[in-house]
Enzyme design. Structure first.
Site, mmCIF file in Angstrom:
data_model
loop_
_atom_site.group_PDB
_atom_site.id
_atom_site.type_symbol
_atom_site.label_atom_id
_atom_site.label_comp_id
_atom_site.label_asym_id
_atom_site.label_seq_id
_atom_site.Cartn_x
_atom_site.Cartn_y
_atom_site.Cartn_z
ATOM 1 N N THR A 1 46.897 111.368 67.352
ATOM 2 C CA THR A 1 47.045 112.225 68.541
ATOM 3 C C THR A 1 45.825 112.169 69.465
ATOM 4 O OG1 THR A 1 46.326 114.070 67.160
ATOM 5 C CG2 THR A 1 48.688 113.841 67.510
ATOM 6 N N ASP A 2 45.980 112.793 70.651
ATOM 7 C CA ASP A 2 44.910 112.804 71.669
ATOM 8 C C ASP A 2 44.109 114.107 71.624
ATOM 9 O OD1 ASP A 2 46.030 110.387 72.722
ATOM 10 O OD2 ASP A 2 47.566 111.606 73.681
ATOM 11 N N SER B 1 40.499 118.348 73.347
ATOM 12 C CA SER B 1 41.526 117.565 74.040
ATOM 13 C C SER B 1 40.859 116.287 74.526
ATOM 14 C CB SER B 1 42.088 118.339 75.230
ATOM 15 O OG SER B 1 42.892 117.488 76.021
ATOM 16 N N ARG B 2 41.354 115.132 74.056
ATOM 17 C CA ARG B 2 40.709 113.872 74.431
ATOM 18 C C ARG B 2 41.071 113.433 75.838
ATOM 19 N NH1 ARG B 2 42.262 111.991 68.806
ATOM 20 N NH2 ARG B 2 40.677 112.970 67.532
ATOM 21 N N VAL B 3 42.030 114.127 76.460
ATOM 22 C CA VAL B 3 42.349 113.843 77.867
ATOM 23 C C VAL B 3 41.411 114.655 78.756
ATOM 24 C CG1 VAL B 3 44.127 114.078 79.648
ATOM 25 C CG2 VAL B 3 44.724 113.157 77.405
#
Length: 503
Positions: free
Chosen positions: A339-340, A365-367
C-alpha cells in the site's frame, strides 16, 4: 402411382443431405474421486484451465485451482452435500466472471454478484472477469486529486488521494470499520461510487453497516458485497475480487470509485484454509507461499487512470486486523509493503477516549500533500509536527514537578489540538469546516476555553459560519486557497462567536 426414377431419388436424397446440419459438441468431463471439506479431487478434465469454473452434475459450481498430473483440485462454491464419489464434473470453458451494471448501485450482493437483499434479480448485460489484470504503467497517472474522508485527523495529516491504496490497521474493536464507513458517508454529492466488501464478518455487523448507509442516504451510490463468517472459504476468498470487478466497471467508464476491503486478514485465513486442504505446502504462519501475490494482485487494481483512458480512479482502503498491536506479523507486513501508507488505530488511544483512535506518529500517507487542496496545506502544514512535539513534551513533563510557563502554554495548546481532532462516528466534516477548526486551534483561539468546552465551541462556530458567514465557504470551495479575505472573514466569525459563546 408413378414410381420415381433413379435420378429423382438421388435429387431427393441430395436435398435432404443439404438440409441436414450436424453439430459436434465436445465436453471436458471428469469424475469425482474424493470429496470433503469443500474440496473435490477430480480425475479427467484434461483441458481444464487454472481458475476455470466447473459444474457438478447435481448443480454445484466449483473453481479448478490445483492442476496436478493425476487429478484436479476443485474448491466448491457451495456446500456440495449431494456430491458423491464418481459424480460427473463438466468444464465450462469460462474463467470465473460476474455480471456488472449500473443497477448494482444500492444493492447487497454475495461473492457471485447474486442479490441477497430480497429485492429481486439485478438486470445486467455485461460481464467482467473476477480476476482482471491491473492497469499497466502507461495506463496510470500519479495521484493528485484529494479523496476527502470527512475525518479531520486523516484529511489534515494523512491525506488520501483518488487512486491511492491506504491501509487501515489496528487491533479488533479500535474503530477500523467506523473510519471506512465514515469515508463512504462523506462521498455523498462527491460523484464517487463506493463498494463495501465485508469478508467473514458477523451478519449483525454487516446489517448494522447497511442500515447506517440507508439512514444517511449513502446506499444510492454504494454497493455492498458480503460473505458472512458462515460462508464457504472459497466465497470469502473471492469476495474482494468481486468487489474490485464491480468498482473497475465504473472506473473504466470515467467514474471515481472507492472500495473498502473489510478485512483482508479474514480473506488470507480463508485462502490458508483452502490451500492447506488442497495440500499446498505451508510457509510462515502456515500461510501458503503465494499469499503475498493474493493481496498484491488485488490491490494493484486500484489506480488513477491516465487522461487517455478518461481519468477514472479506484481508491482502495484495505483493512487488516493486528493481534496486540503486532504490525510485524506476516499479513500486516505484506499489506504495508503493497500500500501507499497506513492509518494505525491504537487500542490505548481508543480506551483513553480519543476517537477516531488514530496514532498520528506512526500513521503515514506516501502520497502526502499531493492529495490535499492548497487551503488545507496552508492551514495544516505544521499540525502533525506540533502534535508530535506535544506528545513528546507531555511524556517528559510527567517526570518533572516544576514546569515553566512556556511549556505549560505549549501543553495547553497541544491538549486543545488533540481535542479538536476527536470526532463522533457518522458525523463527517466538510473540508471548509475542517480548515476553520484547524485554524482556530493552531492560532490559539481555543486557549482561553476549558478543554471540555472545545467541542461545543467548534460545533457552534461551524453552524455560525454556515448561517452568518457563507462567504468563507464560497471562497474556499471556489478558489481552493485560504486567501487573506477568507482569513479576515474567519477571524471575525471566531471573535464574534467567542463573545457570544454559551456552554
Amino acid at each position: 402411382m408413378k414410381t420415381p426414377k433413379g435420378h429423382e431419388i438421388l435429387k431427393i436424397i441430395r436435398a435432404h443431405i443439404e438440409k441436414y446440419k450436424r453439430e459436434a459438441r465436445v465436453y471436458n468431463i471428469g469424475i469425482v474421486t474424493q470429496i470433503g471439506d469443500g474440496i473435490a479431487r477430480v480425475h479427467g478434465l484434461v483441458t481444464v484451465m487454472s481458475g476455470e469454473l466447473v459444474e457438478f452434475n447435481e448443480g454445484t459450481t466449483g473453481i479448478a485451482l490445483n492442476l496436478e498430473s493425476k487429478n484436479v483440485g476443485v474448491v466448491l462454491m457451495g456446500n456440495g452435500l449431494k456430491i458423491k464419489e464418481r459424480s460427473l464434473v463438466k468444464g465450462t470453458g469460462k474463467i470465473a466472471q460476474i455480471p456488472v451494471s449500473e443497477d448494482y448501485l444500492g444493492r447487497v450482493v454475495n461473492a457471485l454478484a447474486e442479490p441477497i437483499d430480497g429485492r429481486g434479480p439485478i438486470p445486467a448485460s455485461e460481464f467482467r472477469l473476477i480476476e482482471s489484470p491491473a492497469p499497466g504503467i502507461i495506463s496510470r497517472r500519479s495521484v493528485y486529486e484529494p479523496l476527502q474522508t470527512g475525518l479531520i485527523a486523516i484529511d489534515a495529516m494523512i491525506p488520501i488521494g483518488r487512486g491511492q491504496r491506504e491501509l487501515i490497521i489496528g487491533d479488533r474493536q479500535t474503530g477500523k470499520t467506523a473510519v471506512a464507513t465514515d469515508t463512504i458517508l462523506n462521498q455523498k454529492g462527491q460523484n464517487v461510487i463506493c463498494v463495501y466488501v465485508a469478508i467473514g464478518q458477523r451478519a449483525s455487523s454487516v446489517s448494522q453497516v447497511v442500515t447506517t448507509f440507508r439512514e444517511k442516504g449513502a446506499m444510492e451510490y454504494t454497493i455492498v458485497v458480503a460473505e458472512m463468517a458462515d460462508s464457504p472459504a472459497t466465497l470469502q476468498y473471492l469476495a474482494p475480487y468481486t468487489g474490485a470487478a464491480l468498482a473497475e466497471y465504473f472506473m473504466y467508464r470515467e467514474r471515481h470509485t472507492l472500495i473498502i476491503y473489510d478485512d483482508l486478514s479474514k480473506q488470507a485465513q480463508a485462502y490458508r484454509e483452502m490451500s492447506l486442504l488442497l495440500k499446498r505446502p505451508p510457509g510462515r504462519e502456515a500461510y501458503p507461499g503465494d499469499v503475498f501475490y493474493l493481496h498484491s494482485r488485488l490491490l494493484e487494481r486500484a489506480a488513477k487512470l491516465s487522461s487517455y483512458l478518461g481519468e477514472g480512479s479506484m481508491t482502495a482502503l484495505p483493512i487488516v486486523e493486528t493481534q496486540a498491536g503486532d504490525v510485524s506479523a506476516y499479513i500486516p507486513t505484506n499489506v504495508i509493503s503493497i500500500t501507499d501508507g497506513q492509518i494505525f488505530l491504537s487500542a490505548d488511544l481508543f480506551n483513553a477516549g480519543i476517537r477516531p483512535a488514530i496514532n498520528v506518529g506512526i500513521s503515514v500517507s506516501r502520497v502526502g500533500s499531493a492529495a490535499q487542496i492548497k487551503a488545507m496545506k496552508q492551514v495544516a502544514g505544521n499540525l502533525k509536527l506540533e502534535l508530535a512535539q506535544f506528545t513528546e513534551l507531555e511524556t517528559f513533563s510527567q517526570f518533572s514537578s516544576t514546569i515553566e510557563n512556556t511549556t505549560k502554554n505549549q501543553l495547553a495548546r497541544g491538549r486543545r489540538l488533540r481535542e479538536l481532532l476527536k470526532q463522533s462516528q457518522s458525523e463527517p466534516l466538510s473540508v471548509e469546516e475542517q480548515i476553520a477548526i484547524i485554524y482556530t486551534g493552531a492560532n490559539g483561539y481555543l486557549d482561553a476555553l476549558e478543554i471540555g468546552q472545545v467541542k461545543d465551541f467548534l460545533k457552534q462556530l461551524c453552524s455560525y459560519l454556515k448561517d452568518k458567514k457563507p462567504k468563507f465557504q464560497e471562497i474556499i470551495s471556489s478558489t481552493k486557497v485560504f486567501t487573506e479575505e477568507a482569513e479576515v472573514v474567519l477571524k471575525e466569525a471566531i471573535q464574534e462567536k467567542l463573545k457570544l459563546f454559551v456552554v
